[in-house]
Write an enzyme that holds these catalytic residues in place. Structure first.
Site, PDB file in Angstrom:
ATOM      1  N   HIS A   1       0.827  -1.214   0.000  1.00  0.00           N
ATOM      2  CA  HIS A   1       0.000   0.000   0.000  1.00  0.00           C
ATOM      3  C   HIS A   1       0.858   1.259   0.000  1.00  0.00           C
ATOM      4  O   HIS A   1       0.670   2.165  -0.796  1.00  0.00           O
ATOM      5  CB  HIS A   1      -0.920  -0.014   1.223  1.00  0.00           C
ATOM      6  CG  HIS A   1      -1.762   1.215   1.336  1.00  0.00           C
ATOM      7  ND1 HIS A   1      -1.400   2.287   2.122  1.00  0.00           N
ATOM      8  CD2 HIS A   1      -2.910   1.554   0.714  1.00  0.00           C
ATOM      9  CE1 HIS A   1      -2.316   3.229   1.990  1.00  0.00           C
ATOM     10  NE2 HIS A   1      -3.247   2.812   1.156  1.00  0.00           N
TER      11      HIS A   1
ATOM     12  N   CYS B   1      -1.438  34.943 -16.112  1.00  0.00           N
ATOM     13  CA  CYS B   1      -0.311  34.870 -15.181  1.00  0.00           C
ATOM     14  C   CYS B   1      -0.762  34.536 -13.769  1.00  0.00           C
ATOM     15  O   CYS B   1      -0.013  34.662 -12.825  1.00  0.00           O
ATOM     16  CB  CYS B   1       0.479  36.170 -15.197  1.00  0.00           C
ATOM     17  SG  CYS B   1      -0.533  37.545 -14.656  1.00  0.00           S
TER      18      CYS B   1
END
Ligand code: ADP
Ligand code: MG
Ligand code: MG
Length: 875
Positions: A455, A832
């Protein structure tokens, strides 16, 4: 006609992923290409969505179809549910469209009750196996369906092993397991208040419901948010005849990849356990053997498996991650999917597939998950420091990367420590799905048990986080928060370093260095650049950031925030003098002190960009952010200004605003104090002139950006004196430089009147942080406090400040682009905001026709790849 909610494996195929989920679609596909797959059926993802629409109930129509398909399955397998002659046992498995490893739980051996156990025990002559199946079934069913803690069952197993003086589950006898099954049922009754269900049909409906329900469990929700998987997709449920890997030593179960998921190296990679079932390999209870050893034990099955691997890779044209079981020497395929891989492996595999003639360059580019690249851009250990260090231990290099931090022993502590800014390494015996948030907050994960497919390893690779698993030399004492390794005791808070590639563990801190783009990374990036049409710029305020970004492929600066420049030690005093002035003259005197310094900043920036475009945003934040708070600084300022401390304090007080985000900031500053923007213009133009002179072959063309414009007259007003000042500077010099004056589009009104604004603006650049804030009316700085509640209530699935809201904010952007280009068809438009580096937002920007995206330096490669993928997807 009723909707079809259920499909036999023979009725589906790989293209039906949306309806059947990934696992179901691939089980169908493997069936179609003639591989040995235990047969069964898939309940569709639509049934899951319907379950939620019906108030978390499986409606009679769907139930009816499930019944019908059990009948079909009984026919196909020749076995019957609950039968005393030939009982049918099945697994119930979840499977969403996108694989979510370890997120939802599987139930094996469903269909058992005491009667059936006795039948299969006798028929097989293998009572140990029969009881092992039953105790596993009770355990998984209780855990998944009734949410009775796994822990209690494990405690019972441990107690039994202790009583019997054995170490491994496999050493328990049939009688022991029978006793355990009895204890489990007691436990179940104690916790639930009802007997464990005996009727296979009741068991099945309960299990299907549990899988649907698990779609909404907290760890699934966290995983989805991290991986951009919409809640609305739902999960399918697969009901499949069991193959038994736990019937003896000629049986087993395994997990394998067709290539190494950590490095991408060719060749089979995987793990195998004899006499085991299902999750034994991944759960890390026993340490599995390498897949190559399977060849010695099961030569026939191994050969067959090898052929299956080749078939599957050719068929899917990608690295496959497979699960299989061997029952009395016979191979059964239980799952295949395109394997999860580290960023490093993803790049290597994509390049290899091109070289092997299996994929085109465009396909290779499209195969890489841009979010994955992030890990490669993070610091790596400094090679010299690493060479000089001696490892204190070694585990498996389960997920590459360099991690260094303080030891913590629980997921909760990992979250807690990380929240207060500490870098931590989570050290565990093994991890389980509950640990996911804690794993995410850590720099790295170290486990004592578990293999490459445990896991911890799988989840860490998915998150791009460093993980070393299975370091059996660690003597763990979780209760007392310490462990011993190489004869030394380590306590909570001690520093260790992990190398996720080699699996080495180091005592203390090892220096890290920045990553670079080379080798396969460079090759993929080269292809990406070939196919993308949008430019990628960077948000950078300093020459160092700018240089880093260029190295990572930035083609200009899309946003230079000038306010940082005023905070620097050598100018903050002058700037404060400017703020606390009474007259324009006074202000100008103070600004004159800053001018040469700011000019120097811009020169350095233009130098670093070597003629690439640079967008400079003029002062944006409200002035009160710059004023002193310390008594001593106030006094200094008073002296410099020849004013009293009280005078200065009065000025500072007068700058207070109730809602500064919407206050006196952006172009509103330039309107009130034109001299500030004038000074900035002089600094920009003088710098451009000097750098242009020094490098005649470059084309230095600064882009002056006026922030927070919402009305064309605002822009016109500011632009007028910016242009006048610039022209004055250029006229006074003997060098010609070109410059642009444009605006940030970040106020909803600017989008609505973008056609008017475009009459003045020479470029647009979306400031989507503010645009999101103003469109939603969510304060950027406060949204974090209530977004969690919004996620829980399913009102929102993502932070709109991280992932662009394409529906609302996106609609405004689209409108602004269209209106702007109506006025000026050649208007350059970019973005931006933070969104410029988010892959799905980048794709959206491509679609609405932006010329460039701009993002922080380390996200530049991500944006390059995402932009290429958007262009390729459009073809
Ligand atoms: P996950 O998605 O978490 O991997 P799966 O549904 O693949 O869950 O099930 C986990 C494991 O259970 C499989 O890897 C396999 O070993 C075992 N399993 C599932 N179905 C069967 C089956 N029909 N016969 C034998 N083993 C099975
Ligand atoms: Mg699982
Ligand atoms: Mg699986």
């Amino acid at each position: 006609m009723a909707r079809k909610w259920v499909y036999l494996f023979t009725e589906g195929n790989a293209n039906m992923r949306e309806l059947l989920g990934g696992k179901g679609a691939n089980l169908a596909e493997m069936t179609n290409i003639g591989l040995p797959v235990p047969q069964g059926f898939t309940i569709t993802t639509e049934a899951c969505t319907q379950y939620y629409e019906d108030g978390r109930e499986i409606n009679p129509e769907i139930q009816g179809q499930i019944e019908e398909y059990i009948g079909k399955m009984e026919e196909i397998t020749g076995k019957k549910f609950g039968d005393k002659e030939n009982p049918l046992l099945v697994s119930v498995r979840s499977g969403a469209r996108a694989s979510m490893p370890g997120m939802m739980d599987t139930i094996l051996n469903l269909g058992l009750n005491e009667e059936v156990v006795n039948v299969i025990a006798e028929k097989s002559g293998n009572p140990r196996w029969a009881w092992d199946c039953y105790r596993r079934f009770i355990q998984m069913y209780s855990d998944v369906v009734m949410e009775v803690g796994k822990k209690y069952f494990e405690e019972l197993i441990d107690k039994m092993k202790e009583e019997k003086g054995v170490k491994q589950d496999v050493e328990l006898s049939a009688d022991d397991l029978k006793k355990l099954a009895g204890q489990f049922k007691e436990e179940y009754k104690g916790k639930i208040g009802k007997d464990f269900p005996d009727d296979p049909r009741e068991q099945l409906m309960g299990a299907v419901k549990a899988v649907f329900r698990s779609w909404d469990n907290p760890r699934a929700n966290v995983y989805r948010r991290d991986n951009d998987i919409p809640y609305s997709w739902g999960t399918a449920v697969n009901v499949q005849a069991m193959a038994f890997g736990n019937m003896g030593d000629d049986c087993g179960t395994g997990v394998a990849f067709t290539r190494d998921p950590a490095t991408g190296a060719t060749g089979l990679f995987g793990e195998f356990l004899t006499n085991a079932q299902g999750e034994d390999v991944v759960a890390g209870v026993r340490t599995p053997m390498h897949i190559s050893q399977m060849e010695e034990k099961f030569p026939e099955a191994f050969k067959q498996f090898n052929d299956v691997c080749k078939t599957l890779e050719k068929h899917y044209r990608d690295m496959q991650d497979m699960e299989f079981t061997v029952e009395h020497g016979k191979l059964y395929m239980l799952q295949t999917r395109n394997g999860k891989r580290t960023a490093q492996a993803a790049l290597k595999i994509a390049c290899d597939l091109v070289d092997e003639g299996m994929r085109s360059e465009e396909e290779a580019v499209a195969m890489i998950d841009p979010r994955n690249l992030d890990t490669l851009l993070h610091p790596q250990f400094d090679a010299a420091a690493l060479k000089a260090a001696t490892p204190i231990g070694k585990g498996l290099g389960a997920s590459p990367g360099a991690a260094c931090g303080k030891i913590v022993f629980s997921a909760e502590e990992s979250v807690e420590w990380a929240n207060r800014g500490e870098k931590v390494i989570l050290v565990r015996l093994e991890t389980s799905p509950e640990d996911i948030t804690g794993m995410k907050s850590a720099q790295g994960i170290l486990t004592v048990r578990g293999g490459m497919t445990s896991h911890a390893a799988v989840v860490a690779r998915g998150m791009g986080e460093c993980c070393v698993s299975g370091c059996g030399d660690i003597i763990m004492d979780e209760a007392n928060k310490k462990f011993t390794l190489a004869g030394k005791e380590f306590h909570e808070g001690d520093f260790i370093s992990l190398d996720g590639s080699t699996g080495n563990i180091y005592d203390g801190v090892i220096e890290t260095v920045d990553a670079t783009i080379a080798g396969e990374f460079g090759r993929i990036m080269g292809w990406a650049d070939k196919y993308r049409t949008m430019k990628v710029r960077t948000n950078a305020d300093t020459p160092t950031d700018a240089a880093k970004a260029r190295e990572l492929g930035a083609e200009g600066i899309g946003l230079c925030r000038t306010e940082h420049m005023f905070f620097e030690e050598d100018r903050i005093a002058a700037f404060r003098e400017m703020i606390c002035s009474d007259t324009v003259e006074e202000r100008k005197t103070a600004l004159d002190k800053i001018l040469p310094l700011q000019q120097g900043d811009f020169e350095a920036l233009f130098e670093a960009m070597e003629g690439d475009p640079v967008t400079i945003r003029f002062l944006d934040p409200p002035l009160h952010e710059f004023v002193p708070t310390a008594e001593e600084d106030i006094k200094k300022l008073a002296e410099a200004k020849g004013k009293t401390v009280e005078d200065i304090k009065a000025i500072i007080d007068s700058l207070h605003e109730f809602n500064p985000m919407m206050g006196h900031r952006g172009c509103r500053l330039a309107v009130a104090y034109p001299e500030i923007a004038e000074m900035q213009t002089r600094a920009v133009i003088r710098a451009a002139i000097n750098v242009q002179k020094a490098h005649p072959d470059w084309e230095v063309e600064p882009e002056i950006e006026i922030p927070l414009v919402g009305e064309v007259k605002e822009l016109k007003y500011v632009k007028n004196f910016v242009v006048a000042t610039a022209e004055e500077e250029i006229a006074a010099s003997d060098t010609k430089v070109k410059y642009l004056v444009g605006t940030m589009i970040e106020i909803p009104r600017a989008c609505l009147v973008a056609d008017e604004i475009a009459t003045e603006a020479e470029f647009f650049c979306f400031g989507t942080n503010d645009l999101t804030q103003m469109t939603y009316g969510f304060s950027r700085d406060d949204a974090g406090k209530f977004l969690e509640a919004y996620y829980d209530a399913k009102i929102m699935e993502n932070d709109p400040f991280a992932k662009l809201d394409q529906v609302g904010v996106g609609k405004l952007m689209k409108m602004a682009v269209e209106l702007g280009k109506q006025t000026n068809p050649n208007l350059p438009v970019g973005i931006c905001g933070e969104h410029g580096g988010d892959p799905s937002s980048v794709e959206f920007c491509h679609k609405i026709g932006l010329d460039y995206v701009s993002c922080s330096p380390f996200r530049v490669p991500i944006a390059r790849l995402a932009a290429a993928q958007a262009a390729i997807a459009e073809k």
